[in-house]
Write a protein that holds these residues in place. Structure first.
Motif, PDB file in Angstrom:
ATOM      1  N   PHE A 178      88.910  74.972  78.259  1.00  0.00           N
ATOM      2  CA  PHE A 178      90.245  74.750  77.699  1.00  0.00           C
ATOM      3  C   PHE A 178      91.305  75.273  78.653  1.00  0.00           C
ATOM      4  N   ALA A 179      92.504  74.749  78.473  1.00  0.00           N
ATOM      5  CA  ALA A 179      93.696  75.239  79.170  1.00  0.00           C
ATOM      6  C   ALA A 179      94.830  75.281  78.152  1.00  0.00           C
ATOM      7  N   GLN A 180      95.594  76.374  78.176  1.00  0.00           N
ATOM      8  CA  GLN A 180      96.687  76.556  77.218  1.00  0.00           C
ATOM      9  C   GLN A 180      97.927  77.057  77.937  1.00  0.00           C
ATOM     10  N   LEU A 181      99.068  76.549  77.521  1.00  0.00           N
ATOM     11  CA  LEU A 181     100.351  76.972  78.077  1.00  0.00           C
ATOM     12  C   LEU A 181     101.245  77.390  76.926  1.00  0.00           C
ATOM     13  N   THR A 182     101.853  78.585  77.030  1.00  0.00           N
ATOM     14  CA  THR A 182     102.705  79.122  75.957  1.00  0.00           C
ATOM     15  C   THR A 182     104.036  79.579  76.537  1.00  0.00           C
ATOM     16  N   TYR A 183     105.116  79.124  75.941  1.00  0.00           N
ATOM     17  CA  TYR A 183     106.461  79.491  76.382  1.00  0.00           C
ATOM     18  C   TYR A 183     107.193  80.177  75.237  1.00  0.00           C
ATOM     19  N   SER A 184     107.727  81.366  75.507  1.00  0.00           N
ATOM     20  CA  SER A 184     108.460  82.147  74.509  1.00  0.00           C
ATOM     21  C   SER A 184     109.917  82.254  74.927  1.00  0.00           C
ATOM     22  N   PHE A 185     110.820  81.974  74.000  1.00  0.00           N
ATOM     23  CA  PHE A 185     112.246  82.065  74.279  1.00  0.00           C
ATOM     24  C   PHE A 185     112.958  82.581  73.043  1.00  0.00           C
ATOM     25  N   ASN A 186     113.592  83.765  73.187  1.00  0.00           N
ATOM     26  CA  ASN A 186     114.244  84.413  72.053  1.00  0.00           C
ATOM     27  C   ASN A 186     113.272  84.504  70.880  1.00  0.00           C
ATOM     28  N   ASN A 187     113.554  83.835  69.776  1.00  0.00           N
ATOM     29  CA  ASN A 187     112.691  83.927  68.600  1.00  0.00           C
ATOM     30  C   ASN A 187     111.677  82.786  68.495  1.00  0.00           C
ATOM     31  N   TRP A 188     111.608  81.931  69.519  1.00  0.00           N
ATOM     32  CA  TRP A 188     110.744  80.763  69.485  1.00  0.00           C
ATOM     33  C   TRP A 188     109.510  80.957  70.363  1.00  0.00           C
ATOM     34  N   ILE A 189     108.376  80.393  69.912  1.00  0.00           N
ATOM     35  CA  ILE A 189     107.162  80.328  70.735  1.00  0.00           C
ATOM     36  C   ILE A 189     106.625  78.897  70.639  1.00  0.00           C
ATOM     37  N   PHE A 190     106.496  78.252  71.803  1.00  0.00           N
ATOM     38  CA  PHE A 190     105.951  76.903  71.869  1.00  0.00           C
ATOM     39  C   PHE A 190     104.631  76.954  72.636  1.00  0.00           C
ATOM     40  N   SER A 191     103.618  76.265  72.106  1.00  0.00           N
ATOM     41  CA  SER A 191     102.308  76.328  72.740  1.00  0.00           C
ATOM     42  C   SER A 191     101.615  74.971  72.688  1.00  0.00           C
ATOM     43  N   THR A 192     100.907  74.639  73.757  1.00  0.00           N
ATOM     44  CA  THR A 192     100.087  73.435  73.786  1.00  0.00           C
ATOM     45  C   THR A 192      98.780  73.756  74.492  1.00  0.00           C
ATOM     46  N   ALA A 193      97.711  73.085  74.076  1.00  0.00           N
ATOM     47  CA  ALA A 193      96.393  73.355  74.650  1.00  0.00           C
ATOM     48  C   ALA A 193      95.534  72.105  74.602  1.00  0.00           C
ATOM     49  N   LEU A 194      94.570  72.046  75.514  1.00  0.00           N
ATOM     50  CA  LEU A 194      93.619  70.948  75.568  1.00  0.00           C
ATOM     51  C   LEU A 194      92.231  71.527  75.792  1.00  0.00           C
ATOM     52  N   SER A 195      91.271  71.117  74.942  1.00  0.00           N
ATOM     53  CA  SER A 195      89.875  71.545  75.076  1.00  0.00           C
ATOM     54  C   SER A 195      88.991  70.324  75.290  1.00  0.00           C
ATOM     55  N   GLN A 196      87.941  70.494  76.110  1.00  0.00           N
ATOM     56  CA  GLN A 196      87.007  69.407  76.377  1.00  0.00           C
ATOM     57  C   GLN A 196      85.575  69.934  76.251  1.00  0.00           C
ATOM     58  N   PHE A 197      84.717  69.187  75.550  1.00  0.00           N
ATOM     59  CA  PHE A 197      83.333  69.602  75.320  1.00  0.00           C
ATOM     60  C   PHE A 197      82.370  68.535  75.837  1.00  0.00           C
ATOM     61  N   ASP A 198      81.214  69.000  76.311  1.00  0.00           N
ATOM     62  CA  ASP A 198      80.139  68.083  76.686  1.00  0.00           C
ATOM     63  C   ASP A 198      79.213  67.953  75.478  1.00  0.00           C
ATOM     64  N   GLN A 199      78.071  68.630  75.478  1.00  0.00           N
ATOM     65  CA  GLN A 199      77.286  68.709  74.260  1.00  0.00           C
ATOM     66  C   GLN A 199      78.011  69.623  73.273  1.00  0.00           C
ATOM     67  N   SER A 200      77.505  69.709  72.058  1.00  0.00           N
ATOM     68  CA  SER A 200      78.127  70.558  71.054  1.00  0.00           C
ATOM     69  C   SER A 200      78.100  72.015  71.502  1.00  0.00           C
ATOM     70  N   TRP A 201      79.282  72.658  71.479  1.00  0.00           N
ATOM     71  CA  TRP A 201      79.329  74.096  71.688  1.00  0.00           C
ATOM     72  C   TRP A 201      79.140  74.741  70.315  1.00  0.00           C
ATOM     73  N   ASN A 214      81.168  65.856  73.179  1.00  0.00           N
ATOM     74  CA  ASN A 214      82.131  64.981  73.859  1.00  0.00           C
ATOM     75  C   ASN A 214      83.537  65.043  73.272  1.00  0.00           C
ATOM     76  N   GLU A 215      83.800  65.975  72.371  1.00  0.00           N
ATOM     77  CA  GLU A 215      85.119  66.034  71.735  1.00  0.00           C
ATOM     78  C   GLU A 215      86.187  66.492  72.708  1.00  0.00           C
ATOM     79  N   GLN A 216      87.335  65.839  72.642  1.00  0.00           N
ATOM     80  CA  GLN A 216      88.534  66.283  73.343  1.00  0.00           C
ATOM     81  C   GLN A 216      89.577  66.620  72.290  1.00  0.00           C
ATOM     82  N   ALA A 217      89.987  67.874  72.253  1.00  0.00           N
ATOM     83  CA  ALA A 217      90.912  68.342  71.223  1.00  0.00           C
ATOM     84  C   ALA A 217      92.232  68.771  71.857  1.00  0.00           C
TER      85      ALA A 217
END
Length: 439
Positions: free
Chosen positions: A290-313, A341-344
């Motif tokens: 997975f990779a995640q990016l989080t940006y915080s500004f004053n009272n706000w927090i914005f976050s996005t992430a992407l996960s990739q799986f082969d066989q079931s974890w 194979n899930e991409q979340a």
């Protein structure tokens, strides 16, 4: 590796025998009474679950959980003791009897209460920055932790040790029994096949942390059943005075590790029980990144992430575990979002209302999982899933120790054929009201 804890304890005992002085009755009394702490943690837990396609499974449970915990001061500057009694009392229940907050009795009816000795351990301080705990205790690590989503947590029996060397922490956890969060029993670890005992679970890890960088590596072995490794790295940039940016990446594996890993031993996440005879040898070679990016500004927090799986974890380390999931795209409530194979993808926004009502924060999260396949044969099943979640937490400044949280969780799925890790549509409302009082 298997000699680490016994050798550590032997060294601890020798060091203590050399270092500690005599303890007088008066100093012992001071340690056990005057320097001790006694706390009462209360939690009102309300769980309401609605299954659109299976209304017979709808249920509502509400209970109050009590944890009365005593912790002594240091004895001879070498050890302390802790003991905690757990009790859960029903407030009300409706619908299907299920092991959510309260246990289901032998008559298949919801029980009204239970009590147990949830924690009882000796905490040793054999050397500076070295700690060892022996007995019944809660646990928290990258791949195995006590759950916080019920009236009380689950607890484990065993030995834990940690050693801090400047910015590096080494730790080892060895457990041979556990107690579930919804009943009073202590039991062996096992798989989903009756009578299949897992002798122990051993976790070893290392954490490096400085002002901006945090690195974590952990190895978990569920004896003769499953092995996992996990790596997570976080880096933080301070931008302007009231803003910062952080990036996090992770790599995790799960792999079969012995004769206990057979068809049906992990029925909730693998699809091999759909065709092969129960009890025949199975395999897993799960990979998740997975990779995640989080940006915080004053009272706000914005976050996005992407996960990739082969066989079931595989999330669960043993039957009934419900796992510890380190992926930011996970569902805290239901289900795992780590299928073959899930991409979340995850999008989240959090706002702190401190300028208007100090102590209040709200968050909205959306996660979508695509391209999911049956873990044995893609022709047997395909699926997709998503959830949207609204979370409110209030910790008022006017009453220290009080916390109120409400989680609204709406899960939806669509599948063709069989994919065990993808569940039926579920709407969850969970309210927790916590208050801790220290005497």
């Amino acid at each position: 590796m298997k000699c680490f804890i016994p050798l550590l304890l032997a060294g601890c005992t020798l060091h203590a025998a050399q270092a500690r002085g005599e303890t007088t009755p008066s100093s012992l009394s001071k340690t056990l009474v005057d320097d001790a702490t006694l706390s009462l943690r209360t939690r009102v837990a309300i769980i309401d679950r609605e299954f659109d396609k299976d209304p017979q499974s709808d249920r509502e449970q509400a209970a109050v959980g009590l944890i009365l915990k005593y912790e002594s001061g240091k004895i001879a500057n070498f050890a302390s003791v802790a003991i905690a009694g757990y009790h859960v009392e029903k407030l009300f229940t409706n619908g299907l009897a299920a092991n959510d907050v309260l246990p289901v009795g032998s008559d298949q009816k919801q029980e009204s209460r239970f009590s147990k000795l949830g924690e009882a351990y000796v905490h040793l301080f054999p050397a500076e920055d070295l700690t060892v705990s022996i007995g019944r205790q809660t646990s928290k690590s990258l791949l195995m932790s006590s759950s916080g989503q019920r009236a009380i947590p689950n607890t484990f029996q065993g030995i834990t040790a940690s050693y801090q060397i400047e910015q590096v922490k080494l730790y080892s956890h060895w457990f041979n029994k556990w107690s579930r969060r919804h009943d009073d029993g202590w039991e062996n670890f096992a798989t989903d096949i009756s009578g299949s005992k897992i002798d122990h679970i051993w976790v070893n890890g290392i954490i490096y942390k400085n002002k901006q960088l945090n690195l974590e590596f952990e190895h978990l072995n569920s004896a003769n059943f499953l092995t996992k490794i996990g790596f997570r790295a976080t880096y933080e940039w301070q931008l302007k005075k009231h803003s910062k940016l952080s990036a996090q990446v992770g790599y995790f594996t799960s792999e079969d590790d012995g004769s206990l890993f057979v068809v049906g031993s992990e029925s909730a996440e693998l699809d091999d029980e759909d065709g092969a005879p129960i009890g025949t040898r199975s395999s897993n070679d799960g990979r998740g990144t997975f990779a995640q990016l989080t940006y915080s500004f004053n009272n706000w927090i914005f976050s996005t992430a992407l996960s990739q799986f082969d066989q079931s974890w595989i999330e669960d380390n043993f039957a009934g575990d419900h796992g510890t999931n380190p992926f930011p795209t996970r569902s805290i409530i239901f289900p795992d979002f780590s299928n073959a194979n899930e991409q979340a993808m995850m999008l989240s926004v959090t706002y702190n209302w401190q300028d208007y009502l100090p102590g209040l924060s709200t968050a909205f999260t959306y996660v979508k999982g695509d391209d999911i396949e049956n873990s044995v044969d893609v022709s047997l099943g395909k699926a997709e899933e998503n959830y949207r979640e609204f979370f409110i937490k209030y910790q008022p400044k006017w009453l220290k120790g009080l916390s109120i949280q409400w989680r609204y969780h709406d899960y939806r799925s669509r599948k063709i054929g069989d994919v065990d890790g993808v569940k039926t549509d579920d709407l969850d409302n969970r309210i927790f009201i916590d208050y801790t009082f220290t005497f």
